[in-house]
Design a protein around this motif. Structure first.
Motif, PDB file in Angstrom:
ATOM      1  N   PHE B 245      -1.949 -10.869  17.412  1.00 32.81           N
ATOM      2  CA  PHE B 245      -3.144 -11.573  16.403  1.00 32.81           C
ATOM      3  C   PHE B 245      -3.422 -10.600  15.542  1.00 32.81           C
ATOM      4  O   PHE B 245      -3.219 -10.741  14.269  1.00 32.81           O
ATOM      5  CB  PHE B 245      -4.546 -10.643  17.067  1.00 32.81           C
ATOM      6  CG  PHE B 245      -4.614 -11.463  18.154  1.00 32.81           C
ATOM      7  CD1 PHE B 245      -5.475 -13.048  18.406  1.00 32.81           C
ATOM      8  CD2 PHE B 245      -5.065 -11.203  19.405  1.00 32.81           C
ATOM      9  CE1 PHE B 245      -5.033 -13.618  19.703  1.00 32.81           C
ATOM     10  CE2 PHE B 245      -5.151 -11.068  21.296  1.00 32.81           C
ATOM     11  CZ  PHE B 245      -5.810 -13.081  20.875  1.00 32.81           C
ATOM     12  N   THR B 246      -1.960  -9.084  15.405  1.00 29.97           N
ATOM     13  CA  THR B 246      -1.749  -8.747  14.140  1.00 29.97           C
ATOM     14  C   THR B 246      -0.824  -9.597  13.512  1.00 29.97           C
ATOM     15  O   THR B 246      -1.217  -9.453  11.507  1.00 29.97           O
ATOM     16  CB  THR B 246      -1.245  -7.209  14.097  1.00 29.97           C
ATOM     17  OG1 THR B 246      -2.055  -6.787  15.221  1.00 29.97           O
ATOM     18  CG2 THR B 246      -0.538  -6.672  12.896  1.00 29.97           C
ATOM     19  N   ALA B 247      -0.150 -10.902  13.613  1.00 27.51           N
ATOM     20  CA  ALA B 247       0.826 -11.485  13.513  1.00 27.51           C
ATOM     21  C   ALA B 247       0.278 -11.964  12.785  1.00 27.51           C
ATOM     22  O   ALA B 247       0.898 -12.293  11.546  1.00 27.51           O
ATOM     23  CB  ALA B 247       1.930 -11.579  14.337  1.00 27.51           C
ATOM     24  N   ILE B 248      -0.748 -12.885  13.647  1.00 26.71           N
ATOM     25  CA  ILE B 248      -1.598 -13.926  12.673  1.00 26.71           C
ATOM     26  C   ILE B 248      -2.581 -13.127  11.378  1.00 26.71           C
ATOM     27  O   ILE B 248      -2.532 -13.749  10.352  1.00 26.71           O
ATOM     28  CB  ILE B 248      -2.850 -15.014  13.779  1.00 26.71           C
ATOM     29  CG1 ILE B 248      -1.824 -15.370  15.321  1.00 26.71           C
ATOM     30  CG2 ILE B 248      -3.875 -15.412  13.247  1.00 26.71           C
ATOM     31  CD1 ILE B 248      -3.203 -15.687  16.039  1.00 26.71           C
ATOM     32  N   GLY B 249      -3.067 -11.738  11.051  1.00 29.10           N
ATOM     33  CA  GLY B 249      -3.528 -11.464  10.358  1.00 29.10           C
ATOM     34  C   GLY B 249      -2.641 -11.720   8.826  1.00 29.10           C
ATOM     35  O   GLY B 249      -2.855 -11.803   8.394  1.00 29.10           O
ATOM     36  N   LEU B 250      -1.216 -11.113   9.787  1.00 31.91           N
ATOM     37  CA  LEU B 250      -0.695 -10.423   8.478  1.00 31.91           C
ATOM     38  C   LEU B 250       0.211 -12.311   7.795  1.00 31.91           C
ATOM     39  O   LEU B 250       0.330 -12.260   6.627  1.00 31.91           O
ATOM     40  CB  LEU B 250       0.975 -10.554   8.821  1.00 31.91           C
ATOM     41  CG  LEU B 250       0.849  -8.639   8.722  1.00 31.91           C
ATOM     42  CD1 LEU B 250       2.435  -8.248  10.073  1.00 31.91           C
ATOM     43  CD2 LEU B 250       0.969  -7.810   7.543  1.00 31.91           C
TER      44      LEU B 250
END
Lengths: 303, 345
Positions: B245-250
């Motif tokens: 999810f952090t990668a999606i956010g980034l």
């Protein structure tokens, strides 16, 4: 060895050419001024020079290395001050510097020294959001100096600042260059360039229209003047007829004293003085050097 | 610590300080924590076992004495006036009123404002009256709960953990786009920091923030007695989900033009990330669709660990799926960032 070596550099954004085939070099210990009005390609050149952007054509070498967004080898040797105060507003001045000090591998002591030097020690713990424009700009200079760089790239470093901040920043730029380090600065302020720069380049429509030592440029493009302050000794109608015949560059009057500005380089100067003495009593004579502003104006007119 | 590690840590520290001082981020983190506290309170709510009742006896009956003698969990108050008894119920002073109208005729008044007491009392009073009248039991039915009945063993912490793992989508996207808006990203861009260090620093911040919040929520919901194997499984599952999810956010932050676009995109994406998992049990098609999202695999893994007490061995397919998602998303983010840098201006 040149610090900056730019050859045939161009930057195009679609159909728009921001930088058009420019060539210049900057040497160690020089303060190089990149001058011109808004939108002539100053910031685009700085972005390429600092590796934020890629050139469309030509080369841009800094310390012998071709600059590009991928080349990070020499970035620790370059300090950059951007036109906009790109700081973390929620962090304090100290925290901002601490973060960048870690990125550049700078010592903590350097933060304290710089904050004291730039009169930010007392406000260092406050969030940057509460800083004035002058304080933010001083903090930006501190950030650029954190890594003890060999080259300082400044984009409008004193634009819109109070006099005290301007003086502080200018004196630091001078002291930086005095120790053999290099400064590349873009500025609107021709007076600032006149005061600080050993060499300047004038830009217009993405091209360098002239480049050189400010003194040499003034000799080449500027006009030197003589200003005579006098009071009339003949009836006023005859006085103004006599003054008008000189075709002066400028006339100003304050009380009874009339100031007349004439071209120092003109061949009629001796005759003009005689004419003035016939209509008035000369109180003072000043000679005036051309300013970079006048050089720029005449270069633009010629372009 | 090497220079690279120090730089990565500097990003984590800086982003953490910024997020603590950013009210909108703080609200995004604190609100679910507060909600979790409420769930924690729910956890303490047990089926009521002690009742306070009033008894009104029209004739001389020993019903009240019988109740006092047999039902020790009943606090009995005898009233001589029916209306007074009703008032006691209405004012909440007793949970119910039993009116003995004849030897084998009873009327029961219960407080409808307390549904839990209403149902529990109606059952208890029926049993009491049957015993009082000496009626044989009509049938024997015993309901035996399997496992404990605490909220901490319900599906609630599973969803809380998922939503908290998804904090990265909202927080990291907004913070990255803010760096673009304020041009602090350019200040980083002219420093010796590489793409990898920047993305890793920001990514680790997102993962740590998500994991920290998940841990806090699990603690508030008293989901701590998982045992070593359970915690080991959770220790792999949650960071891997948070990494996705952090990668999606980034990725959202990198491809967005600014903060408002990033926040809108993250909000819009939040629902499609969550919804297919919610309806995955509806049909094989919805299940297949949901399996293309990390949320589905995180849910399956958390359900196995938190509800069925599975260890790492029991969630290997979920871990593998999340690992694949993480790798693909991180690679995609790195690619998008390089493209952004190369097409700067």
């Amino acid at each position: 060895m040149t610090v900056i070596d730019v050859r045939g550099l161009s930057k195009r954004y679609g159909q728009f050419t921001a930088v058009d085939d420019i060539t210049f070099s900057v040497h160690p210990g020089e303060v190089f001024g990149f001058l011109g009005p808004n939108g002539v390609g100053k910031t685009s050149t700085i972005r390429i020079l600092t590796g934020l952007s890629r050139a469309t054509e030509g080369s841009c070498r800094v310390f012998g290395e071709e600059m590009s967004p991928d080349n990070r080898r020499i970035r620790g040797r370059i300090g950059v001050v951007f036109e906009e105060p790109n700081l973390y507003a929620r962090l304090s001045g100290w925290e901002n510097l601490q973060f960048f000090a870690t990125l550049y591998g700078a010592e903590r002591r350097k933060i304290t020294d710089l904050m004291e030097e730039f009169q930010l020690a007392e406000t260092g713990k406050k969030p940057v959001a509460n800083y004035s424009k002058g304080m933010k700009q001083r903090l930006l200079i501190c950030r650029a100096l954190l890594s003890d760089p060999d080259l300082l790239v400044l984009d409008e470093p004193t634009s819109g600042l109070d006099l005290a901040s301007v003086e502080l920043i200018r004196s630091r730029i001078q002291s930086f260059a005095k120790v053999g380090k290099t400064v590349f600065m873009s500025t609107h302020s021709l007076e600032e360039a006149d005061e600080l720069c050993g060499r300047v380049a004038f830009l217009n429509h993405g091209k360098i229209i002239t480049e050189g030592d400010p003194a040499a440029l003034k000799l080449r493009y500027g006009q030197e003047y003589v200003q005579f302050d006098l009071i009339p000794i003949v009836p006023l109608a005859a006085f103004w007829d006599g003054i008008g015949a000189l075709q002066p560059l400028k006339i100003e009057q304050e009380g009874r004293v009339v100031s007349v500005l004439v071209d120092l380089t003109g061949e009629t100067l001796g005759r003009d003085v005689d004419r003035l003495r016939r209509v008035g009593r000369i109180l003072r004579v000043h000679s005036q050097e051309a300013s970079l502003r006048e050089v720029f104006k005449s270069v633009l007119d010629a372009d | 610590m090497g220079a690279k590690s120090r730089r990565i840590w500097a990003f984590i520290r800086k982003d953490l300080l910024e997020s603590i001082r950013n009210r909108s981020i703080l609200i995004a983190v604190v609100l679910p924590v507060v909600a979790s506290l409420l769930f924690g309170v729910l956890d303490n709510v047990q089926t009521p076992k002690h009742f306070s009742i009033a008894v009104y006896e029209e004739e001389n009956s020993d019903f009240s004495q019988f109740v006092k003698g047999i039902a020790l969990n009943f606090q009995v108050q005898v009233v001589t006036d029916l209306d007074h008894g009703k008032e006691l119920v209405q004012s909440g002073q007793v949970h119910g009123l039993i009116a003995v109208q004849a030897e084998d005729s009873f009327a029961v008044f219960l407080d409808s404002g307390r549904p839990v007491y209403f149902f529990a009392l109606s059952e208890h009073i029926t049993e009491l009256v049957e015993v009082y009248l000496g009626l044989p039991p009509r049938y024997h039915l015993e309901i035996i709960p399997v496992g404990d009945t605490k909220v901490s063993r319900s599906v609630l912490p599973v969803w809380i953990t998922i939503t908290m793992s998804m904090i990265g989508v909202m927080v990291v996207s907004g913070m990255f786009a803010e760096e673009k808006d304020t041009k602090t990203l350019e200040a980083i861009g002219v420093s010796p920091v590489g793409y990898g260090e920047l993305l890793l620093g920001k990514g680790l911040f997102g993962v740590l923030l998500s994991c920290g919040t998940v841990l806090l929520m699990l603690a508030l919901n008293r989901v701590l007695g998982l045992g070593l194997s359970g915690w080991a499984a959770l220790g792999l599952l949650v960071p891997m989900g948070a990494a996705c999810f952090t990668a999606i956010g980034l990725l959202i932050g990198v491809i967005s033009s600014g903060q408002s676009t990033a926040r809108s995109a993250a909000t819009i994406l939040y629902f499609p990330l969550l919804f297919p998992t919610l309806v995955s049990d509806l049909s094989s098609v919805t299940r297949l669709l949901a399996s293309f999202l990390p949320t589905f695999h995180l849910y399956a893994g958390l359900e196995a660990v938190l509800l069925h007490r599975q260890a790492v061995g029991g969630i290997l397919p979920e871990l593998a799926a999340l690992l694949v998602f993480s790798i693909v998303l991180v690679a995609g983010t790195r690619f998008a960032y390089k493209r952004m840098v190369n097409s700067y201006d």
